[in-house]
Design a protein around this motif. Structure first.
Motif, PDB file in Angstrom:
ATOM      1  N   TYR A  12      -2.533   3.681  -5.217  1.00 53.28           N
ATOM      2  CA  TYR A  12      -1.788   4.031  -4.000  1.00 53.28           C
ATOM      3  C   TYR A  12      -2.689   4.020  -2.761  1.00 53.28           C
ATOM      4  CZ  TYR A  12       1.699   5.321  -7.427  1.00 53.28           C
ATOM      5  OH  TYR A  12       2.602   5.284  -8.466  1.00 53.28           O
ATOM      6  N   LYS A  13      -3.847   3.367  -2.880  1.00 52.05           N
ATOM      7  CA  LYS A  13      -4.751   3.259  -1.725  1.00 52.05           C
ATOM      8  C   LYS A  13      -4.111   2.454  -0.596  1.00 52.05           C
ATOM      9  CE  LYS A  13      -9.243   3.655  -4.057  1.00 52.05           C
ATOM     10  NZ  LYS A  13     -10.477   2.940  -4.452  1.00 52.05           N
ATOM     11  N   ARG A  14      -3.413   1.394  -0.974  1.00 52.82           N
ATOM     12  CA  ARG A  14      -2.840   0.501   0.055  1.00 52.82           C
ATOM     13  C   ARG A  14      -1.846   1.251   0.934  1.00 52.82           C
ATOM     14  NH1 ARG A  14       0.542  -5.145  -1.001  1.00 52.82           N
ATOM     15  NH2 ARG A  14       1.167  -5.451   1.174  1.00 52.82           N
ATOM     16  N   VAL A  15      -0.887   1.958   0.307  1.00 53.01           N
ATOM     17  CA  VAL A  15       0.108   2.679   1.127  1.00 53.01           C
ATOM     18  C   VAL A  15      -0.552   3.834   1.867  1.00 53.01           C
ATOM     19  CG1 VAL A  15       2.207   2.074  -0.122  1.00 53.01           C
ATOM     20  CG2 VAL A  15       0.783   3.933  -0.976  1.00 53.01           C
ATOM     21  N   SER A  16      -1.632   4.384   1.303  1.00 54.45           N
ATOM     22  CA  SER A  16      -2.349   5.464   1.993  1.00 54.45           C
ATOM     23  C   SER A  16      -3.024   4.952   3.253  1.00 54.45           C
ATOM     24  CB  SER A  16      -3.400   6.073   1.052  1.00 54.45           C
ATOM     25  OG  SER A  16      -2.791   6.657  -0.079  1.00 54.45           O
ATOM     26  N   ILE A  17      -3.473   3.714   3.227  1.00 59.71           N
ATOM     27  CA  ILE A  17      -4.098   3.103   4.414  1.00 59.71           C
ATOM     28  C   ILE A  17      -3.029   2.628   5.390  1.00 59.71           C
ATOM     29  CG2 ILE A  17      -5.510   1.164   5.212  1.00 59.71           C
ATOM     30  CD1 ILE A  17      -7.019   1.371   2.520  1.00 59.71           C
ATOM     31  N   GLU A  18      -1.920   2.098   4.870  1.00 59.08           N
ATOM     32  CA  GLU A  18      -0.843   1.603   5.729  1.00 59.08           C
ATOM     33  C   GLU A  18      -0.225   2.726   6.550  1.00 59.08           C
ATOM     34  OE1 GLU A  18       1.861  -0.256   3.069  1.00 59.08           O
ATOM     35  OE2 GLU A  18       0.837  -2.198   3.077  1.00 59.08           O
ATOM     36  N   THR A  19      -0.119   3.913   5.978  1.00 58.97           N
ATOM     37  CA  THR A  19       0.549   5.027   6.669  1.00 58.97           C
ATOM     38  C   THR A  19      -0.070   5.312   8.031  1.00 58.97           C
ATOM     39  OG1 THR A  19       1.205   6.016   4.561  1.00 58.97           O
ATOM     40  CG2 THR A  19       1.249   7.445   6.504  1.00 58.97           C
ATOM     41  N   PRO A  20      -1.394   5.584   8.132  1.00 56.94           N
ATOM     42  CA  PRO A  20      -1.957   5.837   9.465  1.00 56.94           C
ATOM     43  C   PRO A  20      -1.857   4.636  10.412  1.00 56.94           C
ATOM     44  CG  PRO A  20      -3.701   5.732   7.785  1.00 56.94           C
ATOM     45  CD  PRO A  20      -2.408   5.773   7.065  1.00 56.94           C
ATOM     46  N   LEU A  21      -1.850   3.410   9.873  1.00 56.20           N
ATOM     47  CA  LEU A  21      -1.687   2.234  10.732  1.00 56.20           C
ATOM     48  C   LEU A  21      -0.300   2.219  11.356  1.00 56.20           C
ATOM     49  CD1 LEU A  21      -3.402  -0.554   8.577  1.00 56.20           C
ATOM     50  CD2 LEU A  21      -4.344   0.655  10.554  1.00 56.20           C
ATOM     51  N   PHE A  22       0.720   2.496  10.529  1.00 54.13           N
ATOM     52  CA  PHE A  22       2.088   2.564  11.048  1.00 54.13           C
ATOM     53  C   PHE A  22       2.233   3.697  12.047  1.00 54.13           C
ATOM     54  CE2 PHE A  22       3.556   0.607   6.799  1.00 54.13           C
ATOM     55  CZ  PHE A  22       3.518  -0.671   7.334  1.00 54.13           C
ATOM     56  N   VAL A  23       1.578   4.827  11.760  1.00 54.11           N
ATOM     57  CA  VAL A  23       1.645   5.989  12.659  1.00 54.11           C
ATOM     58  C   VAL A  23       0.998   5.647  13.999  1.00 54.11           C
ATOM     59  CG1 VAL A  23       0.738   8.310  13.042  1.00 54.11           C
ATOM     60  CG2 VAL A  23       1.765   7.728  10.846  1.00 54.11           C
ATOM     61  N   THR A  24      -0.117   4.939  13.976  1.00 62.36           N
ATOM     62  CA  THR A  24      -0.800   4.557  15.212  1.00 62.36           C
ATOM     63  C   THR A  24       0.102   3.696  16.100  1.00 62.36           C
ATOM     64  OG1 THR A  24      -2.943   4.590  14.076  1.00 62.36           O
ATOM     65  CG2 THR A  24      -2.830   3.407  16.167  1.00 62.36           C
ATOM     66  N   MET A  25       0.774   2.735  15.490  1.00 57.59           N
ATOM     67  CA  MET A  25       1.696   1.888  16.254  1.00 57.59           C
ATOM     68  C   MET A  25       2.851   2.722  16.816  1.00 57.59           C
ATOM     69  SD  MET A  25       0.300  -1.011  16.249  1.00 57.59           S
ATOM     70  CE  MET A  25       1.656  -1.829  17.095  1.00 57.59           C
ATOM     71  N   GLU A  26       3.357   3.653  16.017  1.00 55.76           N
ATOM     72  CA  GLU A  26       4.453   4.516  16.468  1.00 55.76           C
ATOM     73  C   GLU A  26       4.018   5.346  17.676  1.00 55.76           C
ATOM     74  OE1 GLU A  26       7.295   8.108  14.673  1.00 55.76           O
ATOM     75  OE2 GLU A  26       5.446   7.533  13.642  1.00 55.76           O
ATOM     76  N   VAL A  27       2.808   5.911  17.622  1.00 62.63           N
ATOM     77  CA  VAL A  27       2.296   6.755  18.701  1.00 62.63           C
ATOM     78  C   VAL A  27       2.105   5.942  19.989  1.00 62.63           C
ATOM     79  CG1 VAL A  27       0.275   8.063  19.477  1.00 62.63           C
ATOM     80  CG2 VAL A  27       1.227   8.457  17.201  1.00 62.63           C
ATOM     81  N   ILE A  28       1.511   4.759  19.857  1.00 64.52           N
ATOM     82  CA  ILE A  28       1.290   3.908  21.046  1.00 64.52           C
ATOM     83  C   ILE A  28       2.619   3.614  21.741  1.00 64.52           C
ATOM     84  CG2 ILE A  28       0.581   1.600  21.809  1.00 64.52           C
ATOM     85  CD1 ILE A  28      -1.571   1.696  19.616  1.00 64.52           C
ATOM     86  N   LEU A  29       3.627   3.280  20.964  1.00 60.92           N
ATOM     87  CA  LEU A  29       4.943   2.968  21.537  1.00 60.92           C
ATOM     88  C   LEU A  29       5.569   4.194  22.181  1.00 60.92           C
ATOM     89  CD1 LEU A  29       6.223   0.703  18.631  1.00 60.92           C
ATOM     90  CD2 LEU A  29       5.755  -0.045  20.979  1.00 60.92           C
ATOM     91  N   GLU A  30       5.458   5.359  21.505  1.00 64.92           N
ATOM     92  CA  GLU A  30       6.048   6.585  22.064  1.00 64.92           C
ATOM     93  C   GLU A  30       5.355   6.991  23.363  1.00 64.92           C
ATOM     94  OE1 GLU A  30       6.870  10.032  19.770  1.00 64.92           O
ATOM     95  OE2 GLU A  30       7.476   8.895  17.995  1.00 64.92           O
ATOM     96  N   CYS A  31       4.043   6.777  23.425  1.00 63.83           N
ATOM     97  CA  CYS A  31       3.311   7.140  24.646  1.00 63.83           C
ATOM     98  C   CYS A  31       3.588   6.164  25.793  1.00 63.83           C
ATOM     99  CB  CYS A  31       1.806   7.184  24.369  1.00 63.83           C
ATOM    100  SG  CYS A  31       1.303   8.591  23.368  1.00 63.83           S
ATOM    101  N   ALA A  74       6.821   7.059   7.243  1.00 61.01           N
ATOM    102  CA  ALA A  74       7.381   8.112   6.389  1.00 61.01           C
ATOM    103  C   ALA A  74       7.531   7.633   4.948  1.00 61.01           C
ATOM    104  CB  ALA A  74       8.728   8.562   6.942  1.00 61.01           C
ATOM    105  N   ARG A  75       7.992   6.403   4.809  1.00 63.29           N
ATOM    106  CA  ARG A  75       8.178   5.834   3.472  1.00 63.29           C
ATOM    107  C   ARG A  75       6.840   5.658   2.753  1.00 63.29           C
ATOM    108  NH1 ARG A  75      11.354   0.117   2.202  1.00 63.29           N
ATOM    109  NH2 ARG A  75      11.083   0.175  -0.071  1.00 63.29           N
ATOM    110  N   ALA A  76       5.843   5.145   3.475  1.00 63.97           N
ATOM    111  CA  ALA A  76       4.520   4.933   2.874  1.00 63.97           C
ATOM    112  C   ALA A  76       3.868   6.264   2.514  1.00 63.97           C
ATOM    113  CB  ALA A  76       3.632   4.149   3.837  1.00 63.97           C
ATOM    114  N   ALA A  77       4.022   7.272   3.389  1.00 65.46           N
ATOM    115  CA  ALA A  77       3.435   8.589   3.122  1.00 65.46           C
ATOM    116  C   ALA A  77       4.069   9.230   1.888  1.00 65.46           C
ATOM    117  CB  ALA A  77       3.612   9.500   4.334  1.00 65.46           C
ATOM    118  N   ALA A  78       5.397   9.107   1.766  1.00 67.55           N
ATOM    119  CA  ALA A  78       6.088   9.674   0.601  1.00 67.55           C
ATOM    120  C   ALA A  78       5.630   8.989  -0.684  1.00 67.55           C
ATOM    121  CB  ALA A  78       7.595   9.528   0.770  1.00 67.55           C
ATOM    122  N   THR A  79       5.493   7.666  -0.641  1.00 67.52           N
ATOM    123  CA  THR A  79       5.030   6.914  -1.818  1.00 67.52           C
ATOM    124  C   THR A  79       3.612   7.324  -2.201  1.00 67.52           C
ATOM    125  OG1 THR A  79       6.395   5.018  -1.164  1.00 67.52           O
ATOM    126  CG2 THR A  79       4.643   4.609  -2.757  1.00 67.52           C
TER     127      THR A  79
END
Length: 577
Positions: A12-31, A74-79
């Motif tokens: 589950y390393k891949r989804v663990s790494i993908e989660t913060p990447l997705f979060v970073t994109m989400e934050v940039i867009l929200e800001c 959210a999906r990657a973090a849950a996985t």
């Protein structure tokens, strides 16, 4: 601790790494959204729809993309979280399977159950928050501060001034609550132990009408957990008012000073749209800090859980197979070479003292002795369930510590007085002795153990379902099925630890007679309370206080007029009476 837990992430390393990447994109867009909103407000002039259409379309795209990355994170973090929990439970379970009895005694079974359930769930929740919320909150704070400073540096200092206050509150709460959670988990172990004892001994509880006592004991344990949890939650509850206070203070200060700037400078230093953006960034900053506080709360619980899990995973069993251990057990001969044994270094008294004994392969040895004479301790050293403290135990002419553990235990079958049947059919239970045994072999083993007669009387015969713990068969039936299971193993050494105590003397005699004729090459060690169970043995040992005090055949021991003679006479008189 963290390093140990992260080893269980694995696939589950891949989804663990993908989660913060997705979060970073989400934050940039929200800001980016508040900045676009400020331009929309400032560009609104007259009745023109051009700014609304232009910026509205851009805002719609940004919001959609932000939502998409939020869902993906959210999906990657849950996985990742659920995967880590699955691997942790697997690793803990596999680790405990390799534990020696001494290791189980150290942790206690109830504590191990708590670690595999409650503690793993706490770590799972914390991990999900760490790879998502703990990434989102600092990024959102940093980006929002940067964006607010790009609009107006002086106004942004309002947010920066409140950050130390929030940080101090968070760390203060965390360090105050952590010791409480550490205490709670120890009480959880006690609570689980109470439940385990009660359920396991429910027949005894009911027979002695002790339900009221057990209920009171459980209620006291549950009340202790409730008190500590309530105290911890009360402290953690201070988090929300502190956060809310800081949010409202910042909003009031931004609105007050922002309005003064707009009015005082005519909008040259701060426009209406920029003030709106500052308010939005302020909300984002303080909301992020609130999220961070939730992460701290979860981590304060999970830290102790993680320490407890890592303690088990890092524990090295006191019994391990040697490298390139011997896999061939020559025969069933057993030798105790001046053996002394105690269960732990804390015990000053030895359970066994200077045992010097040789058992030829294929012979039958009887052992009798009073309660606490260390009969069971003696036989537990043969399959290396415990290691000797002094001396050596040899099987097939080789020290048991030189064998591969699996090979050694495959050559030794132990039937305990309180042996266990598992939920499943009789066939499935019997095949624990030999998973490849045919139906004919199962029937033959049951005939030797005098179990075939009662099994065939069941409506479903050998397909009869055994309830958990064998609750739907009698004690004598359970013992005979366990003996049949041991016979199917075709061991070189067969140990019966008072395992015919629940059967009548006639059945006991038939079982021993079957052993004599059907298992001539198997070394048979019979521990019993009844003299009749061991009187035909090639040699009988009498144990007292962890020592062998008498040894010989039935006739030789009677002639000694010692302990064996006393036991024999007392049992003979009771029969005559």
């Amino acid at each position: 601790m963290v390093k140990t837990l992260l080893k269980s992430v694995r696939q589950y390393k891949r989804v663990s790494i993908e989660t913060p990447l997705f979060v970073t994109m989400e934050v940039i867009l929200e800001c980016t959204i508040p900045l676009i909103m400020s331009k929309l407000i400032d560009d609104m002039t007259g009745t023109s729809m051009a700014p609304i259409l232009k910026y509205g379309a851009l805002l719609l795209v940004l919001a959609t993309l932000s939502l998409l990355f939020g869902v993906l994170s959210a999906r990657a973090a849950a996985t990742a979280g659920c995967g880590l929990a699955k691997n942790l439970r697997r690793d803990l379970y596999f680790k405990t399977q390799d534990f020696a009895f001494a290791d189980i005694d150290k942790f206690s079974s109830s504590s191990l159950v708590t670690r595999m359930t409650t503690d793993v769930s706490n770590v799972q929740n914390a991990y999900q928050m760490l790879i998502r919320m703990a990434v989102r909150a600092p990024l959102m704070t940093v980006f929002s501060v940067i964006m607010s400073m790009s609009i107006n540096v002086r106004m942004s200092f309002i947010f920066l001034a409140l950050l130390p206050v929030l940080a101090a509150a968070l760390f203060g709460i965390f360090f105050y609550v952590h010791p409480i959670f550490k205490r709670i988990f120890k009480k959880y172990d006690a609570l689980n132990n109470s439940v385990q004892e009660n359920v396991g001994g429910i027949r005894v509880v009911k027979s002695f009408v002790r339900e009221g006592y057990e209920k009171e004991k459980f209620e006291n344990a549950a009340e202790e957990v409730r008190k500590d949890f309530t105290m911890a939650e009360k402290i953690l509850a201070l988090n929300n008012p502190v956060m809310t206070f800081c949010i409202y203070v910042s909003m009031l200060l931004v609105s007050f000073f922002g309005a003064k700037l707009i009015i005082g400078t005519g909008g040259s230093e701060l426009s209406t749209g920029e003030l709106s953006s500052l308010i939005s960034y302020g909300v984002q900053i303080l909301t992020s800090m609130m999220m961070l506080s939730m992460v701290f709360v979860m981590c304060s619980m999970a830290q102790e859980s993680g320490d407890r899990i890592a303690e088990v995973l890092n524990h090295e069993s006191v019994l391990r197979s040697p490298e390139n251990g011997a896999t061939d057990v020559k025969d069933g001969s057993v030798e105790f070479d001046h053996v002394s044994f105690r269960y732990s270094g804390k015990n000053k008294k030895f359970a066994l003292t200077d045992i010097d004994l040789k058992i030829p392969s294929g012979s039958t040895i009887g052992i009798i002795g009073g309660t606490g004479s260390a009969k069971t301790s003696l036989i537990q050293l043969i399959p290396r369930l415990y290691d000797v403290t002094v001396g050596a135990v040899k099987v097939g002419g080789r020290d048991v510590r030189e064998y591969d553990l699996q090979a050694l235990r495959d050559a030794v079958a132990v039937v305990l007085q309180k042996n266990v049947l598992f939920s499943g059919t009789i066939k499935e239970n019997l095949r624990w002795g030999n998973k490849n045994a045919t139906d004919e072999e199962l029937i033959h083993a049951c005939r030797l153990a005098q179990a075939d007669e009662f099994v065939t009387q069941f409506p479903d015969g050998y397909d009869t379902y055994i309830e958990q713990g064998g609750t739907n068969v009698s004690g004598g039936q359970k013992q005979r099925l366990c003996i049949a299971r041991a016979i199917l193993k075709k061991p070189k050494i067969l140990i019966l630890d008072d395992s015919t105590s629940a059967v009548d003397t006639k059945t006991d005699a038939l079982i021993r007679q079957a052993f004599k004729h059907e298992l001539p090459d198997t070394t048979k060690i019979i521990i019993a309370q009844r003299v009749s169970s061991v009187q035909d043995a090639d040699r009988i040992l009498v144990m007292d206080g962890g020592r062998i005090v008498e040894s010989g055949t039935h006739e030789e021991l009677l002639a000694l007029n010692g302990i064996y003679r006393e036991v024999n006479d007392s049992q003979t008189k009771s029969k005559e009476a």
